[in-house]
Design an enzyme around this catalytic site. Structure first.
Site, short mmCIF file in Angstrom:
data_model
loop_
_atom_site.label_atom_id
_atom_site.label_comp_id
_atom_site.label_asym_id
_atom_site.label_seq_id
_atom_site.Cartn_x
_atom_site.Cartn_y
_atom_site.Cartn_z
N GLU A 162 38.00 2.45 -2.36
CA GLU A 162 36.93 2.66 -1.36
C GLU A 162 35.71 3.38 -1.91
O GLU A 162 34.89 3.91 -1.13
CB GLU A 162 37.48 3.40 -0.14
N LYS A 184 37.07 2.37 12.12
CA LYS A 184 36.84 2.02 13.52
C LYS A 184 35.41 1.54 13.77
O LYS A 184 35.10 0.97 14.80
CB LYS A 184 37.13 3.22 14.42
N TYR A 247 43.42 18.08 16.58
CA TYR A 247 44.69 18.81 16.51
C TYR A 247 45.56 18.31 17.67
O TYR A 247 45.17 18.43 18.82
CB TYR A 247 44.51 20.32 16.61
N PRO A 249 46.22 16.45 13.95
CA PRO A 249 45.53 15.40 13.21
C PRO A 249 46.46 14.22 12.94
O PRO A 249 47.68 14.34 13.07
CB PRO A 249 45.15 16.10 11.90
N SER A 250 45.88 13.09 12.54
CA SER A 250 46.71 11.92 12.23
C SER A 250 47.30 12.00 10.83
O SER A 250 48.28 11.33 10.52
CB SER A 250 45.88 10.64 12.37
N TYR A 251 46.69 12.82 9.96
CA TYR A 251 47.26 13.08 8.63
C TYR A 251 46.90 14.50 8.22
O TYR A 251 45.90 15.07 8.67
CB TYR A 251 46.79 12.06 7.59
N TYR A 252 47.74 15.10 7.36
CA TYR A 252 47.64 16.53 7.09
C TYR A 252 46.92 16.84 5.77
O TYR A 252 47.49 17.40 4.84
CB TYR A 252 49.03 17.16 7.18
N HIS A 253 45.67 16.46 5.75
CA HIS A 253 44.69 16.90 4.75
C HIS A 253 43.42 17.11 5.54
O HIS A 253 42.98 16.20 6.27
CB HIS A 253 44.50 15.83 3.66
N HIS A 255 40.24 17.09 7.45
CA HIS A 255 39.16 16.11 7.56
C HIS A 255 38.44 16.32 8.89
O HIS A 255 38.96 16.93 9.82
CB HIS A 255 39.70 14.68 7.44
#
Length: 321
Positions: A162, A184, A247, A249-253, A255
């Site tokens: 990307e 999206k 919160y 989040p959809s992933y844990y880094h 953003h």
């Protein structure tokens, strides 16, 4: 030139891949956002297709002016009903892949059980997460969701994938971030602009890891985001941007989400999910605790019953379940 050729080859292969999709069932659909999630297979491996009807190109006045033109607008229509001065029609629009595509389609392949549950229809629960529940349920879950589960994030940060989509980057390993379009967004309609900021530092999984020592950094990131977006997309001003975090989040880094305030981001920008970055900073500034920050805070959010954190954690401790 070699990069362009490689991109063209990848594009052709990706189109050929999704053409092999075999339908199994509808996972979920939303009549408001005109979106549908479909489960199927590609080469006998689970796959998910997400199809969403695109918005009208309101910024293209020529296209809108020709909307009722039979050659490049509405090709056919029929009357549904009428009442006094009001008439309702069904219509077929002339579609063009470059100028007026009819839908944005996303593919997840291979899709895991977690993906199927995430994109399927599910009941929701409101969770009041105390510091004790965070330590008991969320910390073990977060540890499981990091590492290989977010390797795709590290691939973006290292420019392995990307890289051509990056809008802006501050490469500093502690202070910096990458700004790129969220999948999206159709990358055309300014009213629905949706960007995501992924920070380079890896010591913050979620807002729970933030404390007063991060205030100056967060303020700098907030300011830099707004400057980068408004300079890149000159039709957008700072007061048209919604900058927020999720919160859970959809992933844990760590953003950050950036959208146009005109965009209906649905659940992603709703109470129980989104927290404005400026409000987050203000809460940290008001804290008397210099060290622990949000670790000792209580947060309320909604959670789907298909999620791992519900099934493996909260379902067994919430009263009445």
């Amino acid at each position: 030139m070699a990069t362009d050729e490689a991109h063209d080859l990848t594009s052709v292969e990706s189109v050929q891949l999704i053409r092999k999709f075999q339908f199994e069932r509808v996972l979920n659909h939303d009549t408001r956002s005109k979106l549908i999630n479909i489960l199927g297979t590609i080469d006998s491996t689970p796959a998910i297709v997400i199809a969403e009807k695109t918005a009208f190109a309101a910024h293209d006045e020529t296209a809108i002016a020709n909307l009722l033109n039979v050659d490049n607008g509405i090709s056919s229509m029929r009357l549904l009903d009428r009442n006094d001065i009001y008439r309702w029609y069904m219509a077929v629009l002339v579609q063009d892949l470059e100028a007026s595509p009819g839908a944005k389609v996303s593919l997840i392949w291979p899709a895991t059980k977690t993906h199927v549950e995430k994109y399927g229809k599910q009941r929701r629960r409101m969770i009041r997460e105390t510091p004790e529940l965070y330590r008991k349920i969320l910390i073990p879950y977060i540890e499981k969701m990091r590492g290989d589960r977010i390797q795709w994030v590290y691939n973006i940060l290292s420019h392995k994938v990307e890289a051509d989509r990056i809008v802006y980057e501050n490469p500093d390993p502690r202070e910096g971030f990458i700004l790129l379009p969220d999948l999206k967004w159709d990358r055309t309609t300014m009213d629905s602009i949706y960007l995501v900021v992924i920070v380079h530092r890896r010591d913050i999984a979620s807002i729970r890891d933030l404390n007063k020592s991060h205030i100056a950094w967060l303020k700098s990131v907030d300011s830099e985001i707004i400057q980068a977006v408004t300079q890149t997309y000159t039709a957008i001003s700072a007061t048209q941007l919604r900058v927020y975090v999720h919160y859970l989040p959809s992933y844990y880094h760590f953003h950050i989400h950036v959208t146009n305030v005109e965009h209906d981001a649905g659940d992603g920008a709703a109470v129980g999910k989104a927290i404005m970055l400026s409000d987050l900073i203000a809460r940290l500034e008001e804290m008397s605790d210099e060290v622990y920050g949000f670790v000792n805070s209580t947060f309320t959010y909604w959670l789907g019953e298909n999620s791992e954190v519900w099934k493996d954690g909260y379902a067994s401790v919430i009263d009445g379940v």
